[in-house]
Structures are given as C-alpha cells and as structure tokens.
Design an enzyme around this catalytic site. Structure first.
Site: not given
Lengths: 405, 405
Positions: B12, B37, B170
């Site tokens: 990230g 990941n 948002e």
C-alpha cells in the site's frame, strides 16, 4: 366522408415497416395513422444477443421511434396493449383505449418455457433491451463477486445457455468474445470459466445446412463452449439446472447464470383477445389477415405462414416480418382506396446468416454457403439492411454496423 | 558477514514507500529486500470510492508493483500473510514462509462493523479493488433489473451509505455524479432514486471545519442526498437496514444497496500474531517500532500515533502512511549501517481535501480553506502527489489525474 383510422400495434421490424410504408403511400387526407408501442424506441431484436453478452452497448441496439416516423402523418401513443376487442373494433391499453377501422397486430413474440419448472424464476431470456441489459449486468456481477468471497465458487463463472437454435448459437458466439475481456477486467483465470450449451433436440441449428452446422459447433468448441446435445433441461434452480441424461438419470449443472434461448411463441395478447391461435401464433390468410376478420392483420412473430415446400411454418424472423409489413402496407392502402385487389404473401427468402461472434459466421445467402469473415460481413450487411428498409440512409449511417475489418 | 534481510509486508502507500526508498538508499551488498503482497498490483485506496461508484475504471486505480520496484534489489513475493512469529523472526504466508532481520508491517486496515448484525452479510465495504468492482456491478444490476420485473420495486434504486466520514462523503459525491448517468443508461426516472446517508454520530465529517462541512452537506443535499445524522444502523437485512431513531423506536429503510463506509480498524494479522494492539492498531514508539521489538516496525492503518495537540490518535490516511514509510526507510538504513541515531516520527499535516464528486471538494491546504473547483483541483494534485512520491514522473504521467477542467 370519415377518414379510416389505421392502428398499428408494435414498433418492431413488422410494425415499423407498416408505419413507414403507409406514411409514404397514404396522403394525410386519406387516413389517420396511429402507432402504439410500449417504449418510445425500436430495438433490433436480432442484435439483442450482443447487448446481452456485453459486446455491444444496449444503446446501440435501439433508436428513437420519432427518428423514423413522420409526426405530421402518424400519431404515436406510448402505452402497453392489454386486449383487443375485435367486436367493438377497440384496443384496450394500460392507460387508455384506441378505436380502429384497420388494425395491424405486430406485437412480437414471447419466450416459451414449455412449462419447465423454475425457468421463469431462475433463468434469463434474451427478449428486449431491459432483459439484455440485465443479463450483461448479472454476468459482470458474477465475475466481480468471484474474488470477493472467502470461499471462491467456480460455478459462479459457469454460464448455461439453454437452446442451440439461432439465438442460442449467436449468443454463444458473442460470449466467447466477451469472456476473455471479462477475465482480464476482473482478474479471473480463463480456465475457471465454463460455457455450456444444453439442447434437448438431437442437433444444433435445426434446418441449417449440416456442413455449416459442423463448422459452427467446431468453431465454438475451439473457443471453449461445451455442447450437451439431446439433453433436456428438467428444472432450473437458484443454483443452476437439472438436466435429463437418459430415461431416468438426471444431473445437476451448477451455474451462476442460466440464459434460456430456446422457444418463441406468439404474443399472449392474441389469446387474451379470443383470437384463434396456436401458442399465440395466428395462421393468417394469404392477405395476412385473421380468417373471418377483414380489418385485422397479424404479422411478425405472432403470425404463422406455412412454407408449402416442406409443409411447415416459416420460422419467425426479422426478414419475414418486414416482408409482411410491406405487403400489409400495400393491402391497407388498397383497402383505404376501396380497391378490389389485395396482394397475397409469398416469402422471398434472401438467405440466413448466423453470427458466431466478431468476424465469424455461417450462412446461406442467395443460395450460396458462406463461412468466416465473409459470412460475418454479410451478417452486418443484413443488419444494416433492416435499418435501411425502415429508416433509409440516415438511420443506417447513424445506427449501422461499419466495423468490418 | 551475513547481509541483513528486510521484509516489507504490504504494498500500500506505506509499504511501497518503504520499498522504493530502501531500494534507493541501500546498496545491493548492504541488505536483502523482500516485498510481500497479496496482489501483484498496488491500488489507490483513496480512489476506491470512485471505482465503487463507477466514475473511474477499476483499472485506473491500480498499477503493477513491478512498475515501481527495482527487480535487481527487491524480491517480490505474491502471497497473503497469515501470521507473524516474532520470536522466530518468521512470517507465515499462505503458501510458504519468509524469515527476516527487520520487518515492516504495512498490511493496511480492515473494515470495522462494530458487531452490527447482518452488516458482514448484507452490506458492501469499500475495501479494495475487488470490493469496489462488486459495488459498481451490484448497483448497475439493480438499475438493469428495475424495468425487468413485473412489479417495479422502487427500493431497488435506493442506496444507503453507512457513515458520513471521509469515505462516506467522498463516495456520496461520486454517486451523485454517477446516478444521472445510470438513469439515462437504464431508462430510470431520476426521482425514483434515493441516496440516504446514515450516520450514528451527531455530525458529518467529524474534525473538519464546520463551515466546510456545511458547504459539503448543502452541496450533496442539492444533488439529492438525504442525511440521517444521529441515526444508528441497528441491523442490516437482505431488504435494507433497520435504524434506531430514538431510545426504543426503530425504522426500516428498504434499499437495494447498502454500503458500509464507517469504521476502519487495524489488520487482524496483528492480533493473530500476539502483538499488543487496540482494534488491530499498534501504539508504536517514536521510531515507529512495536515497543519491545527492535526489529519490528508498524506503519499505516495498523499503527497508532497520538496527535499531542488534542491527545487523540491521528486518523489513518495515505498521507501519514507515506510519511511513516519515509521515516522507516531512513531508520532501517541507519540500523543496517549500525548507526546509533534513529529518527523520531512527527506528522507534517500538509492538509486534507475531501472530494464531493467531479469538480467539487472541500479542504484545508497549507492552512487555507478551499471549496469548489479550486479544492477539486487541489484534490487531484494530492492524488497525483502520492503517485509521484512512489513512482516518480513516469508513474504520475501514466496513472495520474489530469482531467482538471
């Protein structure tokens, strides 16, 4: 003298052909023209398999009826037909009613499920723009959901197509094009996806040339389609389908998506209105009228015309519907002008092309067998021809298919 | 002398910052670098609300990790972390294990449902690319299904957003942009659609400037969002949600889509590994290490840093994660070089901008309040900055937002 009122029910291939021909052949003082349709748009029924698979935008398969109708000559009513009261010369709509002197029923067909349990509830049909959009979105959601579950269920990625007729095969062709795109978009392993075509009849595309059928199945198989021919769907469930393998034996096929692409019947309005019909299809007289009703024409999927050569009905197609529409427009013009002679209908089969996805197809055009990209080109010409017949050059340029190579 | 092995868990904002900084600061002979990941791509967590609403393609919110990692310096392992065995200096992966000398835990947060019944089963969360795609496809299917049912269920077109925090607001902003498009695409009457934001707290965007909050709510309300502030979700059901209105009173809100956008907690791997934490968040020491573990750094959503000014933790953001990443890279470089001095972390708040959809936003940037298109421009600059910090000019040009006007 009162002007006769001509009402056309349905703005499919047949109905729009009648409307556009009549607005040319009749003067404003000769007759009143009314067109009734559920939506304010016409859609290309023969392109719906593409919108369903997601290879063509749903907006590309439809156009505004007002684009082809002369507002000065034709009144357009957006409403759904409930019933036809032939004795009162009246059509009952959901939000009103309309009387007629001459009526053209061009309401299109409906999906026939043959009473198979669960099909209505758990299977999709390629019937109209709404159902096509729903199929596309449903399949996309299956792919989107796959990686988002703790336990991955591979059957989410299985699509069962019921029926290996024209619609089934054309839909399979588009699916084989779309699946690799979906796999890429949603990070799904292509090998996890299964496309299974189940057909109760012992053959694919009955009535088609065997050599072409063999080409079609082999092309689709190469792209991953599994065919289960001579296999009947016994039941559709929330998990998939149950098929009959032999006499007693049954098998479950789990599938996230089941699309029923077999069986078309006439419109249920026909039966509701007490008009004699077989599965909603009226055996019309040579002038395309309902026997015993001089003012009532039926064309398209709800009409039944016998192919004398093989003593079987012609399959319902856009081609036959449009030819019927042309003839009915002629005959109504004659009736309005109180002419004695009416024309009789003879289907002029210009050929049939079945698409196998982008740049592949099979067909017989003007008596010649074609396959591959040549057939695919012919298919697009056929698609454009319907636009041209109804809306002329303008509509063809606006909505036609020109991605040939 | 054996080279120390530095393992970074998570790609990230924080993890990638550590990896890209270390591959610059350390020579190949100084240390081994390993990045672990789950996916082979990084995604912009702060852009997921756009992919979820369907205003940005899911492919636009991610990029290949290999685009920013120097293969000669960093080994990349694509796998999921199961547990960290701190005493053995070992990370257990789903398909293997990897030992470390220094470990950076940057695994990101998880959705916190606060034990609300049915939320896990019936609500979506804006957590990653998979879940964002699922939300988008689910909403599209609701719109596609609406016209295809005999009885139209208007509640299909209701979208409930749980939470009026940053993500909730948002997402609402993007939804108000997307809904008119969806209505057009699926022939749905705009007035049938409802967007309801339910927030248990007595305010929208807690911690934000009241004047800006008032601007935001009024803008969203103008576009049709209904706010239910001080209203707690008691339960999520297959039909929608049950909210508490007063002491005892409850109300059902039927909705085709429920998105839970409230509550982030640390990663559950933290607790599974026996590391002391509050809701998965570790109160790290000034060098960003787990107290008592000299080799173990935690950054991003699973770390907890106190804002001394108000004596409350900083909210988890991309901005803080990246600053932490920079510091950890520095500190690990120092440790590898056996230097005594480690840097301590001080959050440098450059400002916060909350998007309200295309071309509208609110924010405080370098201490100044901004709204409207100016704020929206700043937001896109903030988004591009993260790309630039991790991947430089190349990545910014490739994946940045440049549709400013």
């Amino acid at each position: 003298m009162r002007k006769p009122k001509i009402v056309i029910l349905g703005a499919g291939y047949g109905g729009l052909m009648v409307a556009t021909r009549l607005q040319k052949s009749l003067g404003v003082n000769e007759a009143d023209l009314v067109l009734v349709n559920k939506n304010d748009y016409h859609y290309e029924t023969t392109w719906l398999h593409e919108a369903s698979a997601g290879t063509l935008s749903p907006d590309r398969v439809r156009y505004d009826i007002r684009d082809v109708i002369d507002k000065n000559k034709v009144d357009f009513i957006q409403d759904s037909v409930v019933e036809i009261k032939t004795s009162e010369k009246m059509v009952i709509l959901e939000n009103g009613e309309v009387s007629y002197d001459y009526l053209v029923v061009a309401l299109g067909g409906e999906s026939e499920t043959f009473g198979i349990q669960g099909l209505k509830e758990h299977a999709f049909t390629i019937s109209n723009v709404n159902s096509a959009r729903q199929i596309r979105e449903h399949i996309e959601l299956q792919f989107a959901t796959y990686h988002n579950e703790t336990v991955k269920r591979d059957e989410r990625l299985t699509i069962v197509v019921g029926g290996a007729g024209f619609t089934g095969i054309e839909f399979l062709g588009e699916l084989t094009n779309r699946i690799p795109e979906l796999c890429k978009e949603f990070d799904v392993d292509f090998h996890k996806v299964r496309i299974i075509c189940v057909e109760a009849a012992p053959m694919v595309l009955p009535g088609f040339d065997p050599e072409l059928v063999s080409y079609a199945t082999s092309q689709l198989e190469k792209k991953g389609v599994e065919f289960r021919i001579g296999t009947a769907i016994k039941e559709a469930t929330p998990e998939g389908i149950i098929v009959g393998k032999g006499e007693e034996e049954v098998e479950e096929i789990k599938a996230g998506t089941v699309v029923w692409a077999a069986g078309v019947r006439g419109n249920s309005v026909i039966e509701k209105s007490g008009i004699e019909a077989m599965r909603g299809r009226v055996k019309v007289d040579p002038n395309l009228r309902v026997p015993g009703h001089e003012d009532l024409f039926v064309i398209g999927d709800s009409s039944l015309v016998i192919n004398e050569e093989i003593n079987r009905p012609y399959p319902p197609t856009a081609q036959i519907a449009m030819q019927q529409g042309e003839l009915v427009a002629k005959n109504i013009t004659a009736l309005v002008r109180q002419q004695e002679h009416l024309d009789t209908f003879h289907f002029d089969n210009k050929g049939t092309v079945c698409s196998l996805g982008e740049d592949d197809a099979i067909g017989v055009v003007f008596g010649k067998k074609v396959t591959g990209s040549k057939a695919s080109f012919m298919k697009k010409m056929v698609d454009n021809r319907a636009l041209f017949m109804i809306g002329g050059v303008g509509l063809t340029l606006k909505k036609g298919k020109f991605k040939f190579f």
